[in-house]
Each structure stands twice: as structure tokens, then as C-alpha cells.
Scaffold this motif. Sequence first.
Motif, mmCIF file in Angstrom:
data_model
loop_
_atom_site.group_PDB
_atom_site.id
_atom_site.type_symbol
_atom_site.label_atom_id
_atom_site.label_comp_id
_atom_site.label_asym_id
_atom_site.label_seq_id
_atom_site.Cartn_x
_atom_site.Cartn_y
_atom_site.Cartn_z
ATOM 1 N N GLY A 72 0.817 -1.201 0.000
ATOM 2 C CA GLY A 72 0.000 0.000 0.000
ATOM 3 C C GLY A 72 0.852 1.253 0.000
ATOM 4 O O GLY A 72 2.042 1.224 0.342
ATOM 5 N N SER A 73 0.239 2.369 -0.356
ATOM 6 C CA SER A 73 0.978 3.621 -0.452
ATOM 7 C C SER A 73 1.488 4.093 0.906
ATOM 8 O O SER A 73 2.451 4.864 0.991
ATOM 9 N N GLU A 74 0.834 3.654 1.969
ATOM 10 C CA GLU A 74 1.282 3.930 3.329
ATOM 11 C C GLU A 74 0.794 2.802 4.221
ATOM 12 O O GLU A 74 -0.068 2.009 3.826
ATOM 13 N N VAL A 75 1.343 2.709 5.411
ATOM 14 C CA VAL A 75 0.862 1.706 6.361
ATOM 15 C C VAL A 75 -0.609 1.992 6.652
ATOM 16 O O VAL A 75 -0.992 3.127 6.956
ATOM 17 N N GLY A 76 -1.441 0.971 6.533
ATOM 18 C CA GLY A 76 -2.874 1.115 6.762
ATOM 19 C C GLY A 76 -3.698 1.351 5.522
ATOM 20 O O GLY A 76 -4.922 1.232 5.566
ATOM 21 N N ALA A 77 -3.059 1.677 4.390
ATOM 22 C CA ALA A 77 -3.809 2.008 3.180
ATOM 23 C C ALA A 77 -4.670 0.857 2.683
ATOM 24 O O ALA A 77 -5.737 1.080 2.097
ATOM 25 N N HIS A 78 -4.220 -0.384 2.885
ATOM 26 C CA HIS A 78 -4.964 -1.552 2.402
ATOM 27 C C HIS A 78 -5.626 -2.332 3.538
ATOM 28 O O HIS A 78 -6.087 -3.456 3.324
ATOM 29 N N ILE A 79 -5.670 -1.743 4.737
ATOM 30 C CA ILE A 79 -6.211 -2.456 5.890
ATOM 31 C C ILE A 79 -7.701 -2.184 6.036
ATOM 32 O O ILE A 79 -8.134 -1.034 6.120
ATOM 33 N N LEU A 80 -8.484 -3.263 6.057
ATOM 34 C CA LEU A 80 -9.926 -3.172 6.234
ATOM 35 C C LEU A 80 -10.361 -4.304 7.149
ATOM 36 O O LEU A 80 -9.995 -5.453 6.933
ATOM 37 N N SER A 81 -11.123 -3.984 8.169
ATOM 38 C CA SER A 81 -11.633 -5.000 9.080
ATOM 39 C C SER A 81 -12.961 -4.523 9.624
ATOM 40 O O SER A 81 -13.379 -3.397 9.343
ATOM 41 N N GLY A 82 -13.608 -5.334 10.465
ATOM 42 C CA GLY A 82 -14.915 -4.994 10.996
ATOM 43 C C GLY A 82 -15.031 -3.633 11.674
ATOM 44 O O GLY A 82 -15.769 -2.789 11.209
ATOM 45 N N ALA A 83 -14.341 -3.280 12.769
ATOM 46 C CA ALA A 83 -13.534 -4.179 13.545
ATOM 47 C C ALA A 83 -13.903 -4.023 15.018
ATOM 48 O O ALA A 83 -13.811 -2.948 15.576
#
Length: 544
Positions: free
Chosen positions: A47-58
Motif C-alpha cells: 500500500g501507499s502507506e501503512v494502513g492504506a490496504h487495511i480493512l476490518s470490521g472491527a
Amino acid sequence: MATERESMEYDVVVVGAGPAGLSAAIRFKQAANAADKEMSVCVLEKGSEVGAHILSGACFEPIALVEIFPDWKIRGAPLNVPVIDDNFLFLTEKRAIKMPTPPQMHGDNNYIISMASLCRWLGEQAEALGVEIYPGFAAAEILYDEDGSVRGVATGDMGIGKDGQQTANYQPGMELIAKQTIFAEGCRGSLTQELFERFDLRKDADPQTYGIGVKEIWEVKPENHKAGKLIHTIGWPLDTETYGGTAVYHMENNQVAIMFVVGLDYKNPWLSPFEELQRFKTHPSMRSLLEGGRRLAYGARALSEGGFQSIPKFTFPGGVLAGDNAGFLDVPKIKGAHNAMKSGILAAEAIFEHLSAEKTEKEVTAYTDKVKASWIWKDLYKARNIRPGFHWGIWAGLFIAGLETALFGRTPWTIRIRADHEALKNKNAYPKIDYPKPDGVLTFDRLSSLVLANVNHEENQCCHLVLRDEKKAIDVNFKHYASPETRYCPAGVYEILGEEEGKPYLQINGQNCLHCKTCDIKDPTQNIKWTVPEGGGGPNYPNM
């Protein structure tokens, strides 16, 4: 002429800056620093930065976070909304029937969070410890030693045009050499699929089975919001033979996260998970919640749902698997981040001990022992029959889940699993689903949704979605399944054009891709292969 690649050497290279990869990097560096050893760790993130591709419920259980940072509250970890109210509902088209919340789903001592925000925070903590993190660089190739063991990874070349030729922006990839490589790519990691085959890691495991989670975040009217409220639903709009459900989480700042999950073992080729989410929002209970609000974010990802019997061998010469990559999601809890983090911690500890002892063996088998002695193994074993039980429909699934829960998983059987792509039936076996047109207020189309996912790919690059046999797209998928990829993809990547002229063909809009990997999973002949695009491409999620 091939350009020679530069290389960098580390003790450990981690592929993926998700909860598993960052926890591994942090724990390894903590152990090295405590022992006063100079040991290097590098994390690659596509991803372009840490967290850019992170998806969860959560809904997050902080048990593993406490292990690496007992003082996480003082450090300012973004866990701001404790769960104060949990609900479990069975939906019909017009009604919401309250049911007892299964014990695994209780939100006691849990927090409603943005996993992307937590990963950004973990990245900051890792860098403060001396971990090197390189966002925007996709690990595209596994490197092997002469003895066949993994010796690291190489990042993908940048600046290769659609014609396969180098452009003016060409930059060769870089080799990152490691004594041990931790593959924490998340669900259905592309390099991990290669490792499965090369080292036969799935020999004693059932096929992995998956779900697709389609998520929206809304800002709602203050009078409709209750921070810390947690709602899980089953039933409508899905039929009784399709596994799935919804999590509705009241976050901070009057925001509500809606995560709609459909098991990818569904049979009906006309089903569209994206459209089912849109239908779900028209339920009276949801319409009243969202009325007068506005949609802020959209995204999607796949989830590894197979559980205990689908866990592969997760060590091999030169490396290990961690997190959702290895299938550690606890489906009855509807949580995976705590297990992902714990697996990263255990991988780091095993590798640190292995390297400190200067062992000559290249496979860190102690990691397996540590996982099997942890809560990961115990919890997944107890839950091993709950998700597979829903292969026979919702009523059988609820009965089996109740029985397994009552007996604490001590039933004398283990239900076997088959691959998701084998479940799809012929298009003539089901009537076509007539989804209503979006109203642009409560319900939306895919393309307008992609704007909220901030999707971006370098336009002049080879398509990262590859057909193994182009003819199958029409001869099999179109003729027998009515091109299900045009419906199960939540990003409008796949389109059938030319049908009116009697010459249908499949167009792939790779620039729309959300990196959810659903096409790689669900294609009925496994004809679609997902590969990594140039680093930095894909969605840019702010708080998913």
C-alpha cells in the motif's frame, strides 16, 4: 537486457504491514533490544502507506496488544470506544428479531476501532524501535537459495508499460535478503500461494474457504448514534442456503461501520455481495439508522474462514506464515486481528530464539510448537465445526453451532471442507436476481463507491489480473455461469461487452481493483490469477 538489481540484507524481512506483520517486527526488535543484540528487521508494504490496504470490521480484542505494549493506553493506541452494548438479530424482510448473543460474540472488554488506524499506530511504534518500514513497495517475487530454501523476496519492477516494455520511469526491483522471511500478506497472499505449491504446505489441510466482506462507513445523525453499540445480524437479505451476515458497529464521532459478509461457498451465480449490502441498508431498522446521514467510506476484502481444518503447515526452510495468510481467523468470534497479532508475536519469538542459538537448520519448527500451545490453536479447535456446519444452510448451521458451543467443541467429529469455487451452480439452476437500481441516497453503484475507496493504479502498467486461458472467460464462465465475476467483484473490474452484437468478450478494468482477491478465489475454473501490481497502487483507506 536485464538490469541488475540492488540488494539489502536483514536478519528478518516481513512481507505485509498488517497486524500480524507489524506485531512480528515489533516483538522481534523488542527481543533483540532486550538482549542487546544488533539485529535488523525490514517490513515491506504494497500500500501507499501503512494502513492504506487495511480493512476490518472491527471489534477488537486487545489481548495480544497487551503482550507487546502493556502500556498501550499511555502510548495513545487508538482504542477509544469500548463495547457497551451487543445485540444479535435475525432479520426477515420487515422485522428484526432479537436473539441470544452467542457467547463467542460477546463484546466484553473489546473495542470498536479502525484497524487501519491501529496499524498506522503500530507502524509508528515499530519505527521507534528501529524497524525499517517501506510502504509503496510490493513483494513480487520469492528468492531461493541453491538448496531450495527461501532467502528473501524481491520488490516488483516499476515503470513497465502495458506493452511489457520499460518506460522512462523504469526502476528495477530490489532484492531483500533475510535469514528468515515472515509472510504476513493477509488473506490469499499471492506469494503464499506459490509457497503452498513449492513446499506442499497444504498436503494435510482441507481447502481454505473464504468470505467477502463489503464495508461502508456512515456519519449518522447524533440522535441515531450510540458509541460502543454492537449489532450482528443473520438472515435477510440472504436466502437460507447462503452463509453470511452483518456487523454494525457504532464508532466515535457519530460514525457507524457496516460490514456485510457473504461466504464464498455460495451456490447461486446471480448473487452479488455488493448488491446484497445495498439491499440490507433498505431494511427498516437500517433505514431508520442511516436516514439523514451520509456515506464516508467504502471498501472490500476477503476473509479466511476455513478455520482449524484448513490451517496449512506454516513453516518451511527460510520462512514462516503468519496472520490471515495462514488462516487464523476465529469465525464464531468474528475476530481475527488478535490471532493475527499473536501469531506474529510467536513467529518473532521463535525466529529470535532460532537465530540467537545460531542453529544451522533453516526451518523454524519451534514456531509451530508455540502456536499449538497458544490460545489460537485451542480456540480454533473448539470452533472447528461451526463455520463448516453452514455449508448445509442457515438452519443446520445454527443447530451445529449451538451443539458445538454447548459441548465446548468436544464433539467426536470434524466436518470436512471443499473449495469455494466448486460450489457455484449453473446459471439455469437459479432465477436471475433483480436487484433494484440505486437511489444515490441510501443505496449506490460500484463506480461511485470506488471514489470513496480512493482507488488508484498507475495507468500505464501491465494488468495484474491474469487469465490463464482467455477462452474460458466466454466458453465456460459466460455460457454456464453468466459471468459471475461481473457480480462477485465489488469493484466493477470485470465487464462483458459486445453481447448485443453476438460477440461477447471479457473486459478487465484492473485500475478499479480493491485487492480483495475474490476473483482469484471464486472463479469456477480457477482461471483468474491475482498478482501484485506496482507498489503504492490500490485503495487508500483512511480509517477502515
